[in-house]
Structures are given as structure tokens and as C-alpha cells.
Design a protein around this motif. Structure first.
Motif, PDB file in Angstrom:
ATOM      1  N   TRP A  98      46.126 -15.663 -40.123  1.00 20.62           N
ATOM      2  CA  TRP A  98      45.120 -15.499 -39.083  1.00 20.62           C
ATOM      3  C   TRP A  98      43.761 -15.358 -39.748  1.00 20.62           C
ATOM      4  CZ3 TRP A  98      49.783 -13.309 -39.586  1.00 20.62           C
ATOM      5  CH2 TRP A  98      50.736 -13.611 -38.611  1.00 20.62           C
ATOM      6  N   THR A  99      42.722 -15.773 -39.044  1.00 18.18           N
ATOM      7  CA  THR A  99      41.373 -15.684 -39.597  1.00 18.18           C
ATOM      8  C   THR A  99      40.747 -14.342 -39.249  1.00 18.18           C
ATOM      9  OG1 THR A  99      40.278 -16.575 -37.634  1.00 18.18           O
ATOM     10  CG2 THR A  99      41.072 -18.187 -39.282  1.00 18.18           C
ATOM     11  N   ARG A 100      39.684 -14.035 -39.935  1.00 15.57           N
ATOM     12  CA  ARG A 100      38.924 -12.812 -39.677  1.00 15.57           C
ATOM     13  C   ARG A 100      38.439 -12.791 -38.226  1.00 15.57           C
ATOM     14  NH1 ARG A 100      34.370 -10.115 -43.345  1.00 15.57           N
ATOM     15  NH2 ARG A 100      35.707 -11.014 -44.905  1.00 15.57           N
ATOM     16  N   ALA A 101      37.941 -13.938 -37.751  1.00 16.42           N
ATOM     17  CA  ALA A 101      37.436 -14.021 -36.374  1.00 16.42           C
ATOM     18  C   ALA A 101      38.541 -13.752 -35.364  1.00 16.42           C
ATOM     19  CB  ALA A 101      36.811 -15.390 -36.132  1.00 16.42           C
ATOM     20  N   GLN A 102      39.726 -14.290 -35.619  1.00 13.23           N
ATOM     21  CA  GLN A 102      40.848 -14.045 -34.711  1.00 13.23           C
ATOM     22  C   GLN A 102      41.191 -12.558 -34.656  1.00 13.23           C
ATOM     23  OE1 GLN A 102      43.475 -17.029 -36.670  1.00 13.23           O
ATOM     24  NE2 GLN A 102      44.235 -17.288 -34.576  1.00 13.23           N
ATOM     25  N   LEU A 103      41.299 -11.952 -35.814  1.00 13.99           N
ATOM     26  CA  LEU A 103      41.696 -10.548 -35.847  1.00 13.99           C
ATOM     27  C   LEU A 103      40.650  -9.655 -35.196  1.00 13.99           C
ATOM     28  CD1 LEU A 103      43.411 -10.331 -39.337  1.00 13.99           C
ATOM     29  CD2 LEU A 103      44.450 -10.656 -37.099  1.00 13.99           C
ATOM     30  N   ALA A 104      39.389 -10.037 -35.298  1.00 15.03           N
ATOM     31  CA  ALA A 104      38.332  -9.253 -34.652  1.00 15.03           C
ATOM     32  C   ALA A 104      38.527  -9.242 -33.137  1.00 15.03           C
ATOM     33  CB  ALA A 104      36.968  -9.814 -35.018  1.00 15.03           C
ATOM     34  N   ILE A 105      39.004 -10.337 -32.587  1.00 17.79           N
ATOM     35  CA  ILE A 105      39.225 -10.429 -31.145  1.00 17.79           C
ATOM     36  C   ILE A 105      40.227  -9.372 -30.672  1.00 17.79           C
ATOM     37  CG2 ILE A 105      40.235 -11.876 -29.314  1.00 17.79           C
ATOM     38  CD1 ILE A 105      39.010 -14.296 -30.843  1.00 17.79           C
ATOM     39  N   VAL A 106      41.234  -9.105 -31.490  1.00 20.75           N
ATOM     40  CA  VAL A 106      42.262  -8.129 -31.090  1.00 20.75           C
ATOM     41  C   VAL A 106      42.006  -6.751 -31.697  1.00 20.75           C
ATOM     42  CG1 VAL A 106      44.040  -9.832 -30.564  1.00 20.75           C
ATOM     43  CG2 VAL A 106      43.842  -8.955 -32.892  1.00 20.75           C
ATOM     44  N   GLY A 107      40.819  -6.568 -32.292  1.00 18.46           N
ATOM     45  CA  GLY A 107      40.425  -5.250 -32.778  1.00 18.46           C
ATOM     46  C   GLY A 107      40.957  -4.859 -34.140  1.00 18.46           C
ATOM     47  N   VAL A 108      41.314  -5.845 -34.949  1.00 16.37           N
ATOM     48  CA  VAL A 108      41.818  -5.566 -36.298  1.00 16.37           C
ATOM     49  C   VAL A 108      40.689  -5.795 -37.292  1.00 16.37           C
ATOM     50  CG1 VAL A 108      43.488  -6.255 -38.072  1.00 16.37           C
ATOM     51  CG2 VAL A 108      44.173  -6.225 -35.663  1.00 16.37           C
ATOM     52  N   THR A 109      40.423  -4.808 -38.131  1.00 15.17           N
ATOM     53  CA  THR A 109      39.365  -4.940 -39.132  1.00 15.17           C
ATOM     54  C   THR A 109      39.855  -5.767 -40.314  1.00 15.17           C
ATOM     55  OG1 THR A 109      40.027  -2.868 -40.174  1.00 15.17           O
ATOM     56  CG2 THR A 109      38.290  -2.747 -38.522  1.00 15.17           C
ATOM     57  N   TRP A 110      38.902  -6.312 -41.037  1.00 14.29           N
ATOM     58  CA  TRP A 110      39.204  -7.156 -42.204  1.00 14.29           C
ATOM     59  C   TRP A 110      38.975  -6.378 -43.476  1.00 14.29           C
ATOM     60  CZ3 TRP A 110      41.459 -11.787 -42.084  1.00 14.29           C
ATOM     61  CH2 TRP A 110      41.508 -12.506 -43.270  1.00 14.29           C
ATOM     62  N   PRO A 111      39.841  -6.466 -44.448  1.00 12.75           N
ATOM     63  CA  PRO A 111      41.131  -7.150 -44.407  1.00 12.75           C
ATOM     64  C   PRO A 111      42.135  -6.352 -43.585  1.00 12.75           C
ATOM     65  CG  PRO A 111      40.878  -6.048 -46.520  1.00 12.75           C
ATOM     66  CD  PRO A 111      39.593  -5.836 -45.753  1.00 12.75           C
ATOM     67  N   PRO A 112      43.086  -7.047 -42.969  1.00  7.34           N
ATOM     68  CA  PRO A 112      44.052  -6.330 -42.133  1.00  7.34           C
ATOM     69  C   PRO A 112      44.952  -5.441 -42.987  1.00  7.34           C
ATOM     70  CG  PRO A 112      44.673  -8.638 -42.349  1.00  7.34           C
ATOM     71  CD  PRO A 112      43.333  -8.487 -43.004  1.00  7.34           C
TER      72      PRO A 112
END
Length: 124
Positions: free
Chosen positions: A23-37
Motif C-alpha cells: 500500500w502507498t503512503r497516500a492510501q494509508l493516510a486515508i485510513v488513518g495509518v501513519t507512515w511508515p506503518p
């Protein structure tokens, strides 16, 4: 009118994978996951409610890796070009400083030279 909410499920997360299987950083941001997961991120978001539009964007960003639009490709190329210009200029400054005896600048110049090679390879 309120957006319809969708529950984040394991199935939704699987559907959103990129062709590389992640998954990309942008995708994870949508579901509230910070980078790096962090480990366990998938379990933590299960059951979370997001808007239908966000769910669709979450999945579509993963699929975008298959065939980027020409606009995305041009933007990516422009960013790579700008980054290459910036790093090349920084390399020139560090190289000049190293020629004047600054040991740290010599190390920086070496790192920048590697970055230039990577950016040039990515641009092909």
C-alpha cells in the motif's frame, strides 16, 4: 447530505493492494495509518468507518500503479527532474567545499553523487 460510511474490512484492504502487493503512503493516510506503518496496522483499522468516497479512493490509488495516467507520469517526471537539478546543484556546492579541504563536504558530495545516479536511473 452526509456521506455514506463504509466499514474497513480485510477484504477492502486486500482489494486496495498495489501491483507490488503493498500500500502507498497516500492510501494509508486515508485510513488513518501513519507512515511508515507499524506492525499490526491492518488489525487496528478493521471496523473503522470511512466515507464511501474515501474507500473508493483507497482502492483506486492501489490500482493506479497498474497504468498511471499520462498526467501522473508527466508530474512524476517533472518531480524527478526538479529533484535531479536540486541534488546536482547541491553536489556542485559540496564538491567545491571538499576541494577547499572540508572533509564533511566530501562525504556529502559522495552521498549526493549516489543520489544523482539513482535519480537518473529512475528517470529512464
Amino acid at each position: 447530505m452526509a456521506d455514506q460510511l463504509v466499514e474497513v474490512t480485510d477484504r477492502l484492504v486486500e482489494q486496495a493492494k498495489t501491483p507490488a502487493g503493498s500500500w502507498t503512503r497516500a492510501q494509508l493516510a486515508i485510513v488513518g495509518v501513519t507512515w511508515p506503518p507499524k506492525q499490526g496496522w491492518r488489525k487496528r483499522i478493521e471496523g473503522k468507518k470511512i466515507t464511501k468516497a474515501d474507500a473508493e479512493r483507497f482502492v483506486s490509488l492501489g490500482k493506479a500503479g497498474k497504468k498511471p495516467s499520462s498526467a501522473k507520469t508527466v508530474t512524476g517526471m517533472a518531480l524527478k527532474s526538479a529533484a535531479l537539478d536540486y541534488v546536482t546543484a547541491a553536489y556542485a556546492r559540496a564538491y567545491e567545499m571538499a576541494r577547499n579541504g572540508d572533509d564533511a563536504a566530501g562525504c556529502i558530495a559522495d552521498d549526493l553523487e549516489k543520489a544523482i545516479a539513482i535519480l537518473r536511473a529512475a528517470g529512464k
